[in-house]
Structure formats: C-alpha cells, structure tokens
Design a protein around this motif. Sequence first.
Motif, PDB file in Angstrom:
ATOM      1  N   ASP A  71     -24.370  45.393  -2.054  1.00 12.52           N
ATOM      2  CA  ASP A  71     -23.793  44.885  -0.812  1.00 12.52           C
ATOM      3  C   ASP A  71     -23.053  46.033  -0.122  1.00 12.52           C
ATOM      4  O   ASP A  71     -21.938  46.399  -0.501  1.00 12.52           O
ATOM      5  CB  ASP A  71     -22.839  43.729  -1.138  1.00 12.52           C
ATOM      6  N   GLY A  72     -23.690  46.604   0.889  1.00 10.36           N
ATOM      7  CA  GLY A  72     -23.135  47.767   1.566  1.00 10.36           C
ATOM      8  C   GLY A  72     -21.778  47.508   2.189  1.00 10.36           C
ATOM      9  O   GLY A  72     -20.887  48.361   2.143  1.00 10.36           O
ATOM     10  N   ALA A  73     -21.593  46.336   2.788  1.00 11.25           N
ATOM     11  CA  ALA A  73     -20.308  46.012   3.407  1.00 11.25           C
ATOM     12  C   ALA A  73     -19.203  45.940   2.352  1.00 11.25           C
ATOM     13  O   ALA A  73     -18.091  46.415   2.573  1.00 11.25           O
ATOM     14  CB  ALA A  73     -20.403  44.702   4.173  1.00 11.25           C
ATOM     15  N   LEU A  74     -19.516  45.362   1.213  1.00 13.55           N
ATOM     16  CA  LEU A  74     -18.542  45.269   0.129  1.00 13.55           C
ATOM     17  C   LEU A  74     -18.203  46.655  -0.401  1.00 13.55           C
ATOM     18  O   LEU A  74     -17.031  47.001  -0.591  1.00 13.55           O
ATOM     19  CB  LEU A  74     -19.077  44.373  -0.988  1.00 13.55           C
ATOM     20  N   ALA A  75     -19.199  47.469  -0.617  1.00 12.47           N
ATOM     21  CA  ALA A  75     -18.958  48.835  -1.103  1.00 12.47           C
ATOM     22  C   ALA A  75     -18.111  49.618  -0.106  1.00 12.47           C
ATOM     23  O   ALA A  75     -17.168  50.320  -0.492  1.00 12.47           O
ATOM     24  CB  ALA A  75     -20.291  49.541  -1.356  1.00 12.47           C
ATOM     25  N   SER A  76     -18.417  49.493   1.178  1.00 17.09           N
ATOM     26  CA  SER A  76     -17.670  50.190   2.213  1.00 17.09           C
ATOM     27  C   SER A  76     -16.218  49.715   2.255  1.00 17.09           C
ATOM     28  O   SER A  76     -15.301  50.523   2.432  1.00 17.09           O
ATOM     29  CB  SER A  76     -18.338  49.983   3.568  1.00 17.09           C
ATOM     30  N   ALA A  77     -15.986  48.441   2.084  1.00 13.14           N
ATOM     31  CA  ALA A  77     -14.626  47.904   2.074  1.00 13.14           C
ATOM     32  C   ALA A  77     -13.829  48.483   0.912  1.00 13.14           C
ATOM     33  O   ALA A  77     -12.657  48.836   1.068  1.00 13.14           O
ATOM     34  CB  ALA A  77     -14.658  46.382   1.998  1.00 13.14           C
ATOM     35  N   VAL A  78     -14.451  48.591  -0.242  1.00  9.74           N
ATOM     36  CA  VAL A  78     -13.771  49.166  -1.408  1.00  9.74           C
ATOM     37  C   VAL A  78     -13.422  50.625  -1.133  1.00  9.74           C
ATOM     38  O   VAL A  78     -12.292  51.060  -1.371  1.00  9.74           O
ATOM     39  CB  VAL A  78     -14.635  49.042  -2.680  1.00  9.74           C
ATOM     40  N   VAL A  79     -14.359  51.376  -0.619  1.00 15.55           N
ATOM     41  CA  VAL A  79     -14.109  52.793  -0.348  1.00 15.55           C
ATOM     42  C   VAL A  79     -13.017  52.938   0.712  1.00 15.55           C
ATOM     43  O   VAL A  79     -12.122  53.778   0.586  1.00 15.55           O
ATOM     44  CB  VAL A  79     -15.405  53.527   0.046  1.00 15.55           C
ATOM     45  N   GLY A  80     -13.069  52.102   1.741  1.00 17.42           N
ATOM     46  CA  GLY A  80     -12.025  52.136   2.762  1.00 17.42           C
ATOM     47  C   GLY A  80     -10.641  51.923   2.176  1.00 17.42           C
ATOM     48  O   GLY A  80      -9.671  52.567   2.585  1.00 17.42           O
ATOM     49  N   GLU A  81     -10.553  51.055   1.194  1.00 19.32           N
ATOM     50  CA  GLU A  81      -9.274  50.793   0.527  1.00 19.32           C
ATOM     51  C   GLU A  81      -8.835  51.941  -0.373  1.00 19.32           C
ATOM     52  O   GLU A  81      -7.654  52.210  -0.514  1.00 19.32           O
ATOM     53  CB  GLU A  81      -9.361  49.515  -0.306  1.00 19.32           C
ATOM     54  N   VAL A  82      -9.776  52.595  -1.007  1.00 14.07           N
ATOM     55  CA  VAL A  82      -9.423  53.609  -2.009  1.00 14.07           C
ATOM     56  C   VAL A  82      -9.071  54.966  -1.396  1.00 14.07           C
ATOM     57  O   VAL A  82      -8.364  55.756  -2.010  1.00 14.07           O
ATOM     58  CB  VAL A  82     -10.555  53.759  -3.054  1.00 14.07           C
ATOM     59  N   LEU A  83      -9.495  55.222  -0.184  1.00 14.01           N
ATOM     60  CA  LEU A  83      -9.344  56.562   0.391  1.00 14.01           C
ATOM     61  C   LEU A  83      -7.905  57.065   0.417  1.00 14.01           C
ATOM     62  O   LEU A  83      -7.655  58.246   0.171  1.00 14.01           O
ATOM     63  CB  LEU A  83      -9.949  56.622   1.798  1.00 14.01           C
ATOM     64  N   GLU A  84      -6.949  56.201   0.708  1.00 14.88           N
ATOM     65  CA  GLU A  84      -5.558  56.648   0.747  1.00 14.88           C
ATOM     66  C   GLU A  84      -4.934  56.701  -0.640  1.00 14.88           C
ATOM     67  O   GLU A  84      -3.811  57.175  -0.796  1.00 14.88           O
ATOM     68  CB  GLU A  84      -4.729  55.737   1.649  1.00 14.88           C
ATOM     69  N   ARG A  85      -5.646  56.238  -1.649  1.00 14.40           N
ATOM     70  CA  ARG A  85      -5.102  56.190  -3.008  1.00 14.40           C
ATOM     71  C   ARG A  85      -5.590  57.343  -3.883  1.00 14.40           C
ATOM     72  O   ARG A  85      -5.131  57.484  -5.009  1.00 14.40           O
ATOM     73  CB  ARG A  85      -5.492  54.873  -3.675  1.00 14.40           C
ATOM     74  N   VAL A  86      -6.547  58.096  -3.380  1.00  8.76           N
ATOM     75  CA  VAL A  86      -7.084  59.195  -4.183  1.00  8.76           C
ATOM     76  C   VAL A  86      -6.751  60.525  -3.511  1.00  8.76           C
ATOM     77  O   VAL A  86      -6.545  60.588  -2.293  1.00  8.76           O
ATOM     78  CB  VAL A  86      -8.621  59.069  -4.389  1.00  8.76           C
TER      79      VAL A  86
END
Length: 164
Positions: free
Chosen positions: A60-75
């Motif tokens: 699910d591309g939208a789900l994967a993109s949402a996860v990455v969007g969330e993680v970007l400021e945490r890594v």
Amino acid sequence: MADAEVSPELRAAVRRLETLTGQRVSGTADGHARWELYRAALASDAARPALLTAVTAEADGALASAVVGEVLERVPRAERGAWVDALAPAVRAFCARRTDELGILEDLRAGTRVPELGPGLVEGWSDWLQLRITAEVSDPAVLRALAESGRTKRIRRTAAEALG
C-alpha cells in the motif's frame, strides 16, 4: 485483500514488528491494523530498522508514504534518503521534498546555511516549511524575506511578529 495475498516479506516484517512492539495485528491484510502497528514502531528506536523493512515490503503505497512522512523528523539526516528510497517511485515525491525541506530548516536553524534570499527562493518553499521557519529560525534576514514574500497572510504576519 486476504492475508494469503500479502507478500511473505510483509508478513515476516509484520511479525517482527509485533515482537518488537508487543502489539498484535488482527490480520496482516488489514491496512488500518498495520498502520497502528507502524505507529507503535515509530515510537521505538529499537523497532525502526524492522519498520524500514516493513515499509520496503508494504504494498500500500499511501500507507508506506505516511509512515515515511512520520519517520523523517525522527531519524538523523543521513538516514532519510534510505527511507525515501524504500518507497515506490510513484509515491516518493512528497517525502523526497519533505526531506529536502527538513535539511533547509535544520541548516537555517543552525545558521550554517543562509541562502541568498529573494522572492523566488521563498516562493519555492512550501507553506509547511515557511511556517516552521517562522517558528524556529531567528535569522532576521530570513524572517524579513518571509514577512515580505511569504505565501499566505498567516506566514507573513507570523514572520513579522517573530521579527519583533
């Protein structure tokens, strides 16, 4: 989609995340359940490598993109490219832009990179970036540029208020 239609890689990644987070999903085919598991994994530094594996296997591309969007400021900045690259090319653009904008924000916050400011540069910044800059950057030249050329009234007003 039935659980049997989920790739073996995604099933294994979900099982690994369940172990690391202590959270169980009702079925690997349920995107909402995976999202909740992914959110739990976002809160855990130890689960992040397994989360990257799950994002890579996520159909699910939208789900994967949402996860990455969330993680970007945490890594750390150096790891962001790997997260963006884990996405299918069709859903990569937003996260790639956010990665670039986070870099700009971090540089401006640290004062290590003050670009030649002008309306063209400011216009290229998203509303999200412009608002974050007004809240987190103290450089008067940057704030002045946003007070004069920010995309919205709110951005211009917030930048002007930050100038004092």
